[in-house]
Design an enzyme around this catalytic site. Structure first.
Site, mmCIF file in Angstrom:
data_model
loop_
_atom_site.group_PDB
_atom_site.id
_atom_site.type_symbol
_atom_site.label_atom_id
_atom_site.label_comp_id
_atom_site.label_asym_id
_atom_site.label_seq_id
_atom_site.Cartn_x
_atom_site.Cartn_y
_atom_site.Cartn_z
ATOM 1 N N ARG A 179 0.902 2.334 4.855
ATOM 2 C CA ARG A 179 -0.400 2.925 4.559
ATOM 3 C C ARG A 179 -1.032 3.180 5.893
ATOM 4 N NH1 ARG A 179 -2.717 -1.149 0.328
ATOM 5 N NH2 ARG A 179 -4.598 0.044 0.512
ATOM 6 N N LYS A 222 -14.519 0.859 2.976
ATOM 7 C CA LYS A 222 -15.001 2.110 2.563
ATOM 8 C C LYS A 222 -15.818 2.076 1.037
ATOM 9 C CE LYS A 222 -11.448 4.428 2.752
ATOM 10 N NZ LYS A 222 -10.334 3.716 3.271
ATOM 11 N N ARG A 279 -3.789 -5.154 -6.890
ATOM 12 C CA ARG A 279 -3.125 -3.789 -6.510
ATOM 13 C C ARG A 279 -1.611 -4.055 -5.937
ATOM 14 N NH1 ARG A 279 -7.493 -0.371 -3.304
ATOM 15 N NH2 ARG A 279 -5.478 0.484 -2.487
ATOM 16 N N ARG A 318 -8.047 13.236 3.126
ATOM 17 C CA ARG A 318 -7.122 12.325 3.699
ATOM 18 C C ARG A 318 -6.017 13.170 4.359
ATOM 19 N NH1 ARG A 318 -7.761 7.214 0.375
ATOM 20 N NH2 ARG A 318 -6.597 5.659 1.378
ATOM 21 N N ARG A 337 -7.298 -9.445 0.330
ATOM 22 C CA ARG A 337 -7.909 -8.599 -0.964
ATOM 23 C C ARG A 337 -6.975 -8.765 -2.012
ATOM 24 N NH1 ARG A 337 -9.326 -2.352 -0.168
ATOM 25 N NH2 ARG A 337 -7.337 -1.898 -0.010
HETATM 26 P P1 ADP Z 1 -7.327 2.252 0.456
HETATM 27 O O1 ADP Z 1 -8.409 2.957 1.145
HETATM 28 O O2 ADP Z 1 -7.633 0.751 0.598
HETATM 29 O O3 ADP Z 1 -6.028 2.904 1.058
HETATM 30 P P2 ADP Z 1 -7.883 4.005 -1.751
HETATM 31 O O4 ADP Z 1 -8.203 3.329 -3.093
HETATM 32 O O5 ADP Z 1 -8.500 4.712 -1.097
HETATM 33 O O6 ADP Z 1 -7.548 2.741 -0.897
HETATM 34 O O7 ADP Z 1 -6.238 4.467 -1.969
HETATM 35 C C1 ADP Z 1 -5.331 4.009 -2.547
HETATM 36 C C2 ADP Z 1 -4.361 5.016 -2.539
HETATM 37 O O8 ADP Z 1 -4.379 5.900 -3.254
HETATM 38 C C3 ADP Z 1 -3.597 5.654 -1.360
HETATM 39 O O9 ADP Z 1 -2.651 4.791 -0.628
HETATM 40 C C4 ADP Z 1 -3.049 6.917 -1.890
HETATM 41 O O10 ADP Z 1 -1.717 6.589 -2.308
HETATM 42 C C5 ADP Z 1 -3.729 7.267 -3.076
HETATM 43 N N1 ADP Z 1 -4.678 8.222 -2.472
HETATM 44 C C6 ADP Z 1 -6.336 7.881 -2.541
HETATM 45 N N2 ADP Z 1 -7.059 8.972 -2.077
HETATM 46 C C7 ADP Z 1 -6.100 9.805 -1.730
HETATM 47 C C8 ADP Z 1 -6.172 11.175 -1.300
HETATM 48 N N3 ADP Z 1 -7.207 11.680 -0.818
HETATM 49 N N4 ADP Z 1 -4.791 11.886 -1.102
HETATM 50 C C9 ADP Z 1 -3.830 11.295 -1.238
HETATM 51 N N5 ADP Z 1 -3.485 10.255 -1.870
HETATM 52 C C10 ADP Z 1 -4.611 9.380 -2.192
#
Ligand code: ADP
Length: 190
Positions: free
Chosen positions: A146, A14, A134, A89, A128
């Site tokens: 996740r 994404k 991370r 989400r 990654r």
């Molecule tokens: P990825 O898509 O690889 O999981 P992101 O950077 O989108 O990476 O998200 C990393 C973490 O940030 C998620 O696992 C969650 O803990 C938190 N997070 C990101 N966006 C949201 C959201 N919309 N609602 C709740 N937690 C979020």
């Protein structure tokens, strides 16, 4: 005005694709994951709270996430469209987003799912982890958590928009350019 949700499991690409789409279609890219990582880097109270959840591979609670996102959307009234990456989400986040955008008269035009299977995702994220730094990328158990959270809490967001006739799905496997071409076809039809 094209407000788009780029949707998919963790590690589905994404972030990479959202950056490219934002340039091509002149959209503002909003990534809640990036916003949280910025807050963590700056050691803000919001960042410290978010880190407790992110490090375990859990979702940050809706009230924190929605509040942060709403502030960002409210401060970007004059842009030509937004690409949402990593938000919504949960069903509650989707409803909050719809309400926010209804107020501005520019609802979501489409949700596009990058379809990638679970095993491919685990391998991609472990790869990654070699460069991302991370904490949530470096441990297979956290990655699997996740994915589980995605399947239980986030997947219903697809149905939410599918019920409105707005959900599209493309194959998220192949080269970055291949996937970008597929996304561009969908975008050009909107
Ligand atoms: P990825 O898509 O690889 O999981 P992101 O950077 O989108 O990476 O998200 C990393 C973490 O940030 C998620 O696992 C969650 O803990 C938190 N997070 C990101 N966006 C949201 C959201 N919309 N609602 C709740 N937690 C979020």
């Amino acid at each position: 005005m094209k407000n788009i949700i780029l949707f998919g499991p963790p590690g589905s690409g994404k972030g990479t694709q959202a950056i490219k789409l934002a340039v091509k279609y002149n959209l503002l890219h909003i990534s809640t994951g990036d916003m949280f990582r910025e807050e963590i880097k700056n050691e803000t109270p919001l960042g410290n709270k978010a880190r407790e959840y992110m490090d375990k591979g859990e979702l940050v609670p809706d009230e924190i996430t929605i509040g942060m996102l709403k502030k960002r959307v409210d401060s970007s009234q004059n842009c030509s469209g937004i690409i949402f990456d990593g938000f919504p989400r949960t069903e509650a986040q989707a409803e909050a987003l719809d309400t926010m955008l209804r107020e501005s008269g520019n609802p979501i035009k489409a949700l596009i799912l990058l379809d990638v299977d679970d095993e491919e995702i685990v391998q991609r994220i472990l790869k990654r982890a070699e460069t991302s730094g991370r904490p949530d990328d470096s441990n297979e158990e956290i990655i699997r958590n996740r994915i589980e959270v995605f399947n239980s809490e986030t997947a219903p967001v697809f149905s939410h928009y599918n019920n409105k006739g707005l959900a599209k799905k493309i194959k998220g496997v192949g080269s970055i350019e291949d996937i970008f071409r597929r996304l561009s076809v969908v975008m050009d039809e909107l």
